[in-house]
Design an enzyme around this catalytic site. Structure first.
Site, short mmCIF file in Angstrom:
data_model
loop_
_atom_site.label_atom_id
_atom_site.label_comp_id
_atom_site.label_asym_id
_atom_site.label_seq_id
_atom_site.Cartn_x
_atom_site.Cartn_y
_atom_site.Cartn_z
N HIS A 18 0.86 -1.19 0.00
CA HIS A 18 0.00 0.00 0.00
C HIS A 18 0.89 1.24 0.00
O HIS A 18 2.13 1.12 -0.02
CB HIS A 18 -1.00 -0.03 1.16
CG HIS A 18 -0.40 -0.06 2.53
ND1 HIS A 18 0.45 0.91 3.01
CD2 HIS A 18 -0.53 -0.96 3.54
CE1 HIS A 18 0.80 0.63 4.25
NE2 HIS A 18 0.23 -0.52 4.60
N HIS A 21 3.94 1.62 2.43
CA HIS A 21 5.18 0.93 2.04
C HIS A 21 5.89 1.73 0.93
O HIS A 21 7.11 1.89 0.92
CB HIS A 21 4.89 -0.48 1.52
CG HIS A 21 4.07 -1.32 2.46
ND1 HIS A 21 2.88 -1.90 2.09
CD2 HIS A 21 4.27 -1.66 3.76
CE1 HIS A 21 2.39 -2.58 3.13
NE2 HIS A 21 3.21 -2.45 4.15
N CYS A 127 2.21 -9.55 20.03
CA CYS A 127 1.29 -9.10 18.97
C CYS A 127 1.77 -9.68 17.65
O CYS A 127 2.90 -9.39 17.22
CB CYS A 127 1.26 -7.57 18.89
SG CYS A 127 0.39 -7.01 17.39
N CYS A 130 2.50 -7.00 14.92
CA CYS A 130 3.84 -6.39 15.04
C CYS A 130 4.93 -7.45 15.05
O CYS A 130 6.11 -7.11 14.93
CB CYS A 130 3.99 -5.62 16.35
SG CYS A 130 2.89 -4.25 16.59
N CYS A 148 -3.06 -4.38 21.22
CA CYS A 148 -1.87 -3.73 20.69
C CYS A 148 -2.26 -2.33 20.24
O CYS A 148 -3.24 -2.17 19.50
CB CYS A 148 -1.33 -4.53 19.50
SG CYS A 148 -0.21 -3.55 18.47
N HIS A 151 -2.11 -2.06 16.23
CA HIS A 151 -3.08 -2.82 15.42
C HIS A 151 -4.50 -2.82 15.99
O HIS A 151 -5.41 -3.31 15.34
CB HIS A 151 -2.58 -4.26 15.24
CG HIS A 151 -1.36 -4.34 14.38
ND1 HIS A 151 -0.08 -4.23 14.88
CD2 HIS A 151 -1.22 -4.45 13.03
CE1 HIS A 151 0.78 -4.28 13.89
NE2 HIS A 151 0.13 -4.42 12.76
N LYS A 304 -2.76 5.31 11.72
CA LYS A 304 -1.80 4.76 10.76
C LYS A 304 -2.57 3.97 9.70
O LYS A 304 -3.37 3.09 10.02
CB LYS A 304 -0.84 3.83 11.48
CG LYS A 304 0.16 3.16 10.55
CD LYS A 304 1.12 2.27 11.32
CE LYS A 304 2.07 1.56 10.38
NZ LYS A 304 2.04 0.12 10.48
N LYS A 307 -3.43 -2.10 5.92
CA LYS A 307 -4.33 -3.07 5.29
C LYS A 307 -5.20 -3.74 6.34
O LYS A 307 -6.38 -3.98 6.11
CB LYS A 307 -3.50 -4.12 4.55
CG LYS A 307 -3.19 -3.73 3.10
CD LYS A 307 -4.35 -4.04 2.18
CE LYS A 307 -4.25 -3.38 0.81
NZ LYS A 307 -3.28 -3.94 -0.09
N1 MSP Z 1 8.73 -6.71 8.14
C1 MSP Z 1 8.83 -5.61 9.02
C2 MSP Z 1 10.12 -4.84 8.79
C3 MSP Z 1 11.36 -5.64 8.92
S1 MSP Z 1 12.77 -4.71 8.58
C4 MSP Z 1 14.03 -5.65 9.08
C5 MSP Z 1 7.64 -4.68 8.83
N2 MSP Z 1 7.02 -4.76 7.65
S2 MSP Z 1 5.72 -3.93 7.23
O1 MSP Z 1 5.40 -4.41 5.93
O2 MSP Z 1 4.71 -4.05 8.23
O3 MSP Z 1 6.07 -2.43 7.20
C6 MSP Z 1 7.30 -1.93 6.99
C7 MSP Z 1 7.34 -0.45 6.78
O4 MSP Z 1 6.32 0.02 5.91
C8 MSP Z 1 7.15 0.47 7.99
O5 MSP Z 1 8.17 0.58 8.85
C9 MSP Z 1 7.06 1.76 7.25
O6 MSP Z 1 8.34 2.08 6.76
C10 MSP Z 1 6.13 1.38 6.12
N3 MSP Z 1 4.76 1.65 6.45
C11 MSP Z 1 3.74 0.76 6.65
N4 MSP Z 1 2.59 1.44 6.90
C12 MSP Z 1 2.85 2.77 6.87
C13 MSP Z 1 2.09 3.94 6.96
N5 MSP Z 1 0.79 3.93 7.18
N6 MSP Z 1 2.73 5.12 6.81
C14 MSP Z 1 4.06 5.21 6.51
N7 MSP Z 1 4.80 4.12 6.43
C15 MSP Z 1 4.24 2.91 6.64
O7 MSP Z 1 7.34 -3.91 9.72
#
Ligand code: MSP
Length: 520
Positions: A18, A21, A127, A130, A148, A151, A304, A307
């Site tokens: 999304h 990311h 969690c 997380c 959490c 979430h 935040k 998904k």
């Molecule tokens: N898999 C772990 C990271 C491991 S790194 C060794 C993880 N993955 S994640 O897919 O949940 O999200 C990773 C990153 O996506 C977040 O840290 C952030 O950089 C980005 N984001 C996810 N949702 C976000 C928002 N709503 N806003 C901005 N960034 C976001 O955590």
């Protein structure tokens, strides 16, 4: 030469990407493209985090084996998404690849051998969203149920015999590190959070799980799999050859890239990166990364975007309407990097129209049309408006220092302010009026040369942010034939005035930022 090595988090492949990311990865792409244009050797890594309960359960819910599930999502959703957003990563690591799993096992074994790992029992909240062992103080209470806070979902209670990493031993070394190297954790608010967390005392960390098997087996106890964060954090180093012999290919790569210059992360995963990860490296006697930068969240309805809360917006929902370059531009331009920001169609449409279509796109198309009309489609003789060229020198200095400090908004603003200034120059000089009298031809040509030369610089400076659009402008200015690829243009020489040579052929561009279609 040591590479400028930048990483993004590796994303969970429980679902498709999304815009949250994409926000991190685009920021990484813009910064690494900027550093490449500074003439640095750059290594840019992204990838996917494929183990753990979160991914395993989603696969189960979709009646798929975890490996088949992650293979499909990586191939059908994640990799194509980065290609579509024009992300120029040098490598893509998947935590299910043997190059990763083998090095994780080697690293873990070395920590065990050096006495940093012991057997223990974990009892407490977890969690799965997380993938984090939570402290009671981390949780929120909803009618007696513990949730959490990220979430808003109930936590689970874990009660397992696991292997533990002596994280607590690194509390003081980490506090000293952040005191002596404030730049190592940015922005300041993030560093303060980490320091007060460390000052509160840190417990040892369970680094294995025994109740499911979707993970990397602990080498000396194959009934356990490595805790997914311990596995995932190591990607930054396994991808560049951690644990390989110094004279092997991996060992040489490691020497060229390590320590990482910047780990870009969202603020939700700051502690993992600023506490656990450097402690793991300290335990192994390996240099720790130079900087962790935690950016804010994209919010929907004040929370935040995610998904799991059904607020995820796919990047294509936005790029289908605004185009890829406007997407890359908007979030970095609109939200100070480090702060939270809300996405709104209205704000994005307004900026698209005023900044991209009017200030930048129109300037490019007006210039091409006037050169065609008044100069037979050729760049006129070199001329220098000293106020404009001085403003450009100042712009480059300002933009460069902002960009290398990860102040994307400041960097882009500096460049767009210059764009406004060039528009002001054209409005003031009124070339269409000058063109009415042939006696003004020399002055008219000087105005157009200065405008073209300014656009050359704008194309180069905006290239990291909007690679495709600036490439079109580059071609339109006839710059490719005389100056070479736009991506090879250096920030250090962009302000040198007079680079477009007289006689270069200018062609009309397709409209860089077309008028937006009305959205139903
Ligand atoms: N898999 C772990 C990271 C491991 S790194 C060794 C993880 N993955 S994640 O897919 O949940 O999200 C990773 C990153 O996506 C977040 O840290 C952030 O950089 C980005 N984001 C996810 N949702 C976000 C928002 N709503 N806003 C901005 N960034 C976001 O955590």
């Amino acid at each position: 030469m040591k590479s400028f090595y930048l990483t993004t988090p590796i994303y969970y492949v429980n679902d498709a990407p999304h815009i949250g990311h994409a926000y991190t990865t685009v920021a990484g792409d813009v910064l690494t493209r900027w550093h490449r244009q500074r003439g640095e050797s750059v290594w840019f890594l992204t990838g996917t985090d494929e183990h753990g309960q979160k991914v395993m359960r989603t696969a189960e819910q979709n009646n798929a084996a975890p490996q088949a599930w992650v293979d499909k999502l990586v191939a059908d959703a994640w990799k194509p998404n980065w290609t579509a957003l024009n992300i120029a990563n040098d490598d893509f690591i998947r935590t299910t690849e043997p190059r990763h799993t083998e090095r994780v096992q080697k690293f873990l074994q070395s920590l065990k051998d050096s006495g940093h790992i012991y057997a223990g029992k974990y009892e407490g909240p977890y969690c799965v969203g997380c993938e984090e062992f939570k402290l009671p103080g981390d949780l929120i209470d909803a009618d007696g149920e513990k949730l959490c806070p990220i979430h808003s979902k109930p936590i689970e209670l874990v009660n397992e015999n696991n292997w533990f990493f002596k994280l607590s031993e690194f509390t003081q070394p980490l506090l000293d590190h952040y005191k002596n190297n404030p730049e190592a954790c940015q922005p300041e608010s993030a560093r303060n959070e980490v320091v007060s967390f460390l000052e509160g005392g840190v417990s040892d960390l369970s680094i294995s799980r025994s109740t499911f098997d979707w993970g990397i087996p602990v080498p000396w106890d194959t009934d356990q799999v490595v805790y997914v964060w311990f596995d995932a954090l190591l990607n930054y180093a396994t991808a560049v050859g951690l644990t390989d012999a110094p004279d092997s290919e991996g060992g040489k790569k490691f020497a060229e890239t390590w320590p990482a210059d910047v780990h870009l992360v969202g603020k939700d995963i700051l502690r993992f990166h600023a506490v656990i990860w450097p402690a793991m490296l300290m335990a192994a006697g390996i240099d720790i990364p130079k900087k962790v930068f935690a950016h804010g969240w994209l919010l929907v309805g004040g929370e935040k975007m995610s998904k799991s809360k059904l607020t995820g917006i796919a990047p294509s929902d936005i790029t289908d309407h605004f185009g890829v370059d406007a997407f890359r531009y908007y979030f970095l331009r609109a939200i100070p990097f480090g702060s939270d920001g809300s996405f709104s169609w209205e704000d994005m449409s307004a900026r698209y129209t005023s900044e991209l279509a009017n200030d930048f796109g129109n300037l490019a198309s007006r210039l091409a049309a006037m050169i065609e009309k008044y100069c037979e489609g050729k760049i006129p003789a070199v001329a220098e408006d000293s106020a404009l060229s001085a403003a450009l020198v100042e712009t480059v200095a300002k933009a460069d220092s902002a960009m290398v400090a990860l102040d994307f908004q400041g960097g882009i603003n500096a460049v767009m302010d210059f764009c406004k200034r060039v528009n002001g120059f054209v409005t003031e000089k009124q070339p269409w009026i000058l063109a009415k009298d042939p006696a003004n031809q020399a002055e008219l040509e000087a105005v157009l040369y200065n405008t073209a030369e300014s656009l050359r610089a704008l194309a180069v400076l905006l290239h990291p942010v909007m690679p495709a659009t600036t490439e079109i402008l580059w071609q339109s200015l006839g710059a490719q034939d005389v100056l070479g690829d736009i991506s090879k243009q250096q920030i250090s020489s962009v302000a040198k005035w007079g680079q477009l040579p007289q006689g270069a052929t200018v062609t009309k561009t397709p409209v860089l930022f077309p008028r937006l279609e009305v959205k139903e």
